[in-house]
Design a protein around this motif. Structure first.
Motif, mmCIF file in Angstrom:
data_model
loop_
_atom_site.group_PDB
_atom_site.id
_atom_site.type_symbol
_atom_site.label_atom_id
_atom_site.label_comp_id
_atom_site.label_asym_id
_atom_site.label_seq_id
_atom_site.Cartn_x
_atom_site.Cartn_y
_atom_site.Cartn_z
ATOM 1 N N PRO B 75 15.422 4.581 0.192
ATOM 2 C CA PRO B 75 16.580 3.877 0.787
ATOM 3 C C PRO B 75 17.304 4.730 1.832
ATOM 4 C CG PRO B 75 16.993 4.457 -1.534
ATOM 5 C CD PRO B 75 15.541 4.740 -1.259
ATOM 6 N N ILE B 76 17.519 6.025 1.532
ATOM 7 C CA ILE B 76 18.216 6.870 2.513
ATOM 8 C C ILE B 76 17.341 7.045 3.747
ATOM 9 C CG2 ILE B 76 19.248 9.135 2.940
ATOM 10 C CD1 ILE B 76 19.876 9.360 -0.007
ATOM 11 N N GLY B 77 16.041 7.217 3.516
ATOM 12 C CA GLY B 77 15.112 7.381 4.635
ATOM 13 C C GLY B 77 15.092 6.163 5.534
ATOM 14 N N GLN B 78 15.070 4.975 4.930
ATOM 15 C CA GLN B 78 15.058 3.748 5.740
ATOM 16 C C GLN B 78 16.340 3.606 6.545
ATOM 17 O OE1 GLN B 78 14.086 0.726 2.867
ATOM 18 N NE2 GLN B 78 11.883 1.033 3.148
ATOM 19 N N LEU B 79 17.457 3.988 5.884
ATOM 20 C CA LEU B 79 18.743 3.910 6.579
ATOM 21 C C LEU B 79 18.753 4.861 7.782
ATOM 22 C CD1 LEU B 79 21.762 2.838 6.449
ATOM 23 C CD2 LEU B 79 22.258 5.024 5.335
ATOM 24 N N THR B 80 18.350 6.128 7.549
ATOM 25 C CA THR B 80 18.419 7.103 8.649
ATOM 26 C C THR B 80 17.414 6.753 9.737
ATOM 27 O OG1 THR B 80 16.921 8.542 7.396
ATOM 28 C CG2 THR B 80 19.277 9.032 7.271
ATOM 29 N N THR B 81 16.260 6.186 9.356
ATOM 30 C CA THR B 81 15.283 5.788 10.373
ATOM 31 C C THR B 81 15.832 4.654 11.224
ATOM 32 O OG1 THR B 81 13.586 6.349 8.769
ATOM 33 C CG2 THR B 81 12.866 5.166 10.727
ATOM 34 N N SER B 82 16.471 3.666 10.560
ATOM 35 C CA SER B 82 16.991 2.524 11.307
ATOM 36 C C SER B 82 18.136 2.961 12.218
ATOM 37 C CB SER B 82 17.462 1.422 10.353
ATOM 38 O OG SER B 82 18.622 1.850 9.680
ATOM 39 N N LEU B 83 18.820 4.059 11.860
ATOM 40 C CA LEU B 83 19.885 4.568 12.727
ATOM 41 C C LEU B 83 19.318 5.453 13.836
ATOM 42 C CD1 LEU B 83 22.543 5.446 10.000
ATOM 43 C CD2 LEU B 83 22.716 3.643 11.727
ATOM 44 N N GLY B 84 17.988 5.659 13.832
ATOM 45 C CA GLY B 84 17.371 6.450 14.890
ATOM 46 C C GLY B 84 17.447 7.948 14.652
ATOM 47 N N TRP B 85 17.744 8.366 13.379
ATOM 48 C CA TRP B 85 17.844 9.798 13.106
ATOM 49 C C TRP B 85 16.547 10.372 12.542
ATOM 50 C CZ3 TRP B 85 23.072 9.399 9.982
ATOM 51 C CH2 TRP B 85 24.098 9.048 10.876
ATOM 52 N N GLY B 86 15.558 9.514 12.347
ATOM 53 C CA GLY B 86 14.330 9.989 11.706
ATOM 54 C C GLY B 86 14.557 10.198 10.227
ATOM 55 N N THR B 87 13.627 10.868 9.571
ATOM 56 C CA THR B 87 13.817 11.156 8.150
ATOM 57 C C THR B 87 14.386 12.559 7.991
ATOM 58 O OG1 THR B 87 11.512 11.823 8.057
ATOM 59 C CG2 THR B 87 12.026 9.597 7.331
ATOM 60 N N LEU B 88 15.076 12.758 6.873
ATOM 61 C CA LEU B 88 15.852 13.982 6.703
ATOM 62 C C LEU B 88 15.111 15.151 6.061
ATOM 63 C CD1 LEU B 88 19.309 12.475 5.692
ATOM 64 C CD2 LEU B 88 18.639 13.436 7.897
ATOM 65 N N PRO B 89 14.110 14.924 5.201
ATOM 66 C CA PRO B 89 13.489 16.084 4.564
ATOM 67 C C PRO B 89 12.978 17.088 5.605
ATOM 68 C CG PRO B 89 12.789 14.090 3.466
ATOM 69 C CD PRO B 89 13.571 13.665 4.668
ATOM 70 N N PHE B 90 13.103 18.354 5.237
ATOM 71 C CA PHE B 90 12.677 19.459 6.098
ATOM 72 C C PHE B 90 13.502 19.578 7.371
ATOM 73 C CE2 PHE B 90 9.106 17.750 3.676
ATOM 74 C CZ PHE B 90 8.984 18.792 2.774
ATOM 75 N N THR B 91 14.780 19.102 7.293
ATOM 76 C CA THR B 91 15.730 19.348 8.384
ATOM 77 C C THR B 91 17.000 19.930 7.786
ATOM 78 O OG1 THR B 91 16.856 17.219 8.216
ATOM 79 C CG2 THR B 91 14.878 17.289 9.604
ATOM 80 N N PHE B 92 17.827 20.503 8.659
ATOM 81 C CA PHE B 92 19.121 21.038 8.225
ATOM 82 C C PHE B 92 19.964 19.947 7.573
ATOM 83 C CE2 PHE B 92 23.641 21.849 9.239
ATOM 84 C CZ PHE B 92 23.817 23.019 8.528
ATOM 85 N N TRP B 93 19.994 18.753 8.205
ATOM 86 C CA TRP B 93 20.841 17.687 7.672
ATOM 87 C C TRP B 93 20.310 17.155 6.349
ATOM 88 C CZ3 TRP B 93 25.653 17.388 8.852
ATOM 89 C CH2 TRP B 93 26.079 17.964 10.062
ATOM 90 N N GLY B 94 19.014 17.288 6.146
ATOM 91 C CA GLY B 94 18.455 16.960 4.836
ATOM 92 C C GLY B 94 19.039 17.879 3.766
ATOM 93 N N LEU B 95 19.136 19.190 4.104
ATOM 94 C CA LEU B 95 19.746 20.137 3.173
ATOM 95 C C LEU B 95 21.201 19.780 2.912
ATOM 96 C CD1 LEU B 95 18.532 23.731 4.099
ATOM 97 C CD2 LEU B 95 17.506 22.007 2.605
ATOM 98 N N VAL B 96 21.912 19.364 3.987
ATOM 99 C CA VAL B 96 23.333 19.015 3.828
ATOM 100 C C VAL B 96 23.468 17.864 2.836
ATOM 101 C CG1 VAL B 96 25.347 18.049 4.995
ATOM 102 C CG2 VAL B 96 24.028 19.872 6.095
#
Lengths: 374, 233
Positions: B75-96
């Motif tokens: 669900p979080i991945g779909q939300l961030t993808t639809s917002l154009g942020w891509g997926t979060l794992p393996f990024t700084f914001w994923g850690l946040v």
């Protein structure tokens, strides 16, 4: 013009308060219901009297908006504060509230507490109000202190000053003296009396102490188990022998009178009251001064004839107007009328029978002592 | 020797992560703490339990579910993808995001306790002095609950600095992006570079001790002040 008098431009008229709600009884909780339909005068001090648990604090909280009642109607001076589709939140109601225990914001000094109220007062208070209230409550030396550095009485004086500085149109006081010992109470009472004299501000004063009601209130409503069981002028309520206002021992009436003569030979003053006069010890009274005199029912006895061979100085001719007896109690309260003055006498039921007292009997009331309250 | 350049990058990243998470947690945790402190809703119990879950869950379990929900199918991945942020794992914001969940109880509970300790009365007092809800929050709740907010900030910060398992699950090991101090230490140990591991570990040890010392010193001072107040009243 006195500071604080400006909000009287539109006289705060009658207060119409109708509240009804109940908490169901639960485990270990007897439940509570409030059902009040009261019309309170929009001036003077109205005492809301009752034993603890009678709902008087709840009534005050409903008026302040701190407690929501499902079914409520509250109109103050023609303005609706609560109705079927209206609920004015507490911060929009122009009330001052003095809580029972210390309620000063403890992260602020006394001055910080006063400024908190003063800055938020609407309409903007007259600039002289702060100094006036500070002098009235004699709190100048306390201003720099934090609440924990103040005594209980000092905290309550600051709390009263704070309520006044919010420029309320209605002052609500919830047993402001109940958390204080007797000495501190006596310290605060004169400030409350000055408050009544100097501010034309309607005050609702909740108390379970007949003593405070007798000293302060102009009008009284009596609460019992969430219901209003009596309302009227202070004189009417105090003199009603059927009113459940206090144990018989504390029953008293307060009479308005004035000094008409000072007897320097015996150090006595003659106090005229409607329908008679009383001789009281003279402590610096001067002729013409008006005052209030409190007479306890336990200090009044009844005789059928005037006795000159008694040490009791004050003997007043009176008519028995009501007798309240209680099954299983040896004592009775007798209401005596002298002109327009009414006093209570506490006598035994046996004396009632021995003297053949009944409503309409002409008797002599012997007043053993009376105290000037202000 | 001292800290290598890689060490400094890891320290900088760790501090950036901890500061970001602390600020966001104070903003997110305060309304949750406020609600928990004052509600009598039947949801209070379940919400309290959810908030406290990271205290007992193994970080790998938390990290596993966060990885799934932040991934392309979650669900979080779909939300961030639809917002154009891509997926979060393996990024700084994923850690946040992961740290927000992981450190939440350390921020919510001190604030909740502090708000509960204030009680209803000061807020009622302020209301009768014409203070509206926001005014009451900023002029009564914030100053009176300040010790709770300070404790919350210190604990949230320190706990995020000390994170390891969740980060490994969510962030992997990307220099400058997700390789925080704890992961760097792990790498050194893996590579048998014990002297480098000593430097970083010693630094962490000292840092953690100083933070906790500050926290307990602060609490000690507060409790003494409270005792003095109590004695006078």
């Amino acid at each position: 013009m006195k500071p604080g008098a400006n909000q009287e431009a539109v006289p705060a008229d009658e207060i119409i308060a109708r509240f009804q709600f109940s908490y169901p009884a639960g485990a270990g909780d007897p439940g509570f219901s409030l059902c009040v339909d009261a019309r309170l005068p929009g001036s003077g001090i109205t005492g809301i009297f009752g034993q603890s648990g009678s709902g008087k604090t709840t009534l005050l909280r409903c008026i302040a908006g701190l407690q929501k009642s499902d079914d409520g109607q509250l109109t103050v001076g023609g303005e609706t504060w609560q109705g079927p589709a209206v609920f004015m939140p507490p911060h929009r109601r122009p009330v001052g509230y003095v809580f029972q225990e210390s309620s000063l914001l403890n992260h602020l000094t006394a001055d910080g507490n006063l400024q908190y109220a003063f800055r938020r007062a609407r309409p903007a208070p007259p600039p002289g109000l702060y100094k006036h209230v500070e002098a009235l409550m004699a709190i100048g030396p306390l201003l720099g202190r934090y609440p924990h550095q103040l005594s209980g009485g000092e905290r309550q004086r600051v709390a009263i000053a704070r309520a006044l500085l919010s420029c309320p149109r209605l002052l609500l006081m919830d047993e402001p003296l109940a958390s204080l010992d007797t000495g501190r109470k006596l310290e605060i009472l004169p400030y409350l009396e000055r408050l009544r004299e100097e501010f034309a501000l309607p005050i609702l004063y909740v108390s379970h102490s007949l003593d405070e009601i007798a000293r302060l209130a102009d009008h009284v409503i009596v609460m019992e188990r969430g219901r209003q069981v009596g309302a009227g002028s202070q004189a009417e309520i105090l003199a009603d022998p059927y009113m459940p206002v206090a144990p018989d021992d504390e029953r008293c009436v307060v009479l308005e009178g004035s000094v008409t003569e000072c007897d320097s030979q015996w150090d006595l003053a003659r106090i005229s009251i409607p329908g008679g006069h009383l001789w009281l010890a003279n402590h610096g009274l001067t002729v013409g001064r008006s005052l209030r005199v409190r007479i306890f029912a336990r200090d009044v006895s009844i005789a059928l004839h005037s006795h000159d061979d008694t040490s009791i100085l004050n003997r007043l001719q009176a008519t028995v107007s009501a007798i309240a007896t209680e099954e299983g109690s040896a004592l009775a309260l007798v209401q005596l009328r002298m002109g327009s003055s009414v006093i209570l006498a506490r006598v035994t039921r046996r004396s009632l029978a021995d003297l053949g007292l009944a409503a309409g009997s002409r008797v002599w009331a012997q007043v053993k002592s009376a105290a000037i309250v202000n | 020797m001292g800290f290598s350049e890689a060490d400094w990058i890891a320290i900088g990243l760790t501090l950036r992560l901890a500061v970001t998470v602390t600020i966001l947690l104070l903003l997110l945790g305060t309304p949750i703490a406020w609600w928990l402190a004052r509600t009598s809703s039947r949801w209070k119990g379940p919400v309290s339990a959810l908030v406290a879950l990271p205290l007992v869950l193994p970080p790998s379990v938390l990290g596993f579910y966060l990885l799934l929900s932040m991934g392309p199918g979650g669900p979080i991945g779909q939300l961030t993808t639809s917002l154009g942020w891509g997926t979060l794992p393996f990024t700084f914001w994923g850690l946040v995001v992961a740290s927000l969940f992981y450190s939440l109880p350390f921020v919510v509970q001190p604030i909740q306790n502090a708000i509960e300790a204030i009680g209803e009365r000061p807020l009622e007092v302020a209301a009768t002095l014409r203070a509206g809800p926001w005014d009451r929050f900023f002029t009564v709740v914030l100053p009176q609950a300040r010790p709770g907010f300070i404790s919350a900030a210190i604990l949230g910060f320190a706990h995020t600095v000390g994170e390891f398992g969740v980060i490994l699950m969510i962030g992997g090991n990307i220099p400058g992006e997700t390789r925080v101090v704890s992961v760097q230490v792990y790498d050194y140990v893996e590579m048998m570079q014990y002297d480098k591991a000593h430097w970083l570990s010693g630094g962490m040890l000292l840092f953690s001790f100083v933070v906790l010392l500050a926290l307990y010193g602060f609490r000690h001072q507060r409790s003494h002040a409270a005792l003095r107040m109590g004695a006078v009243q």
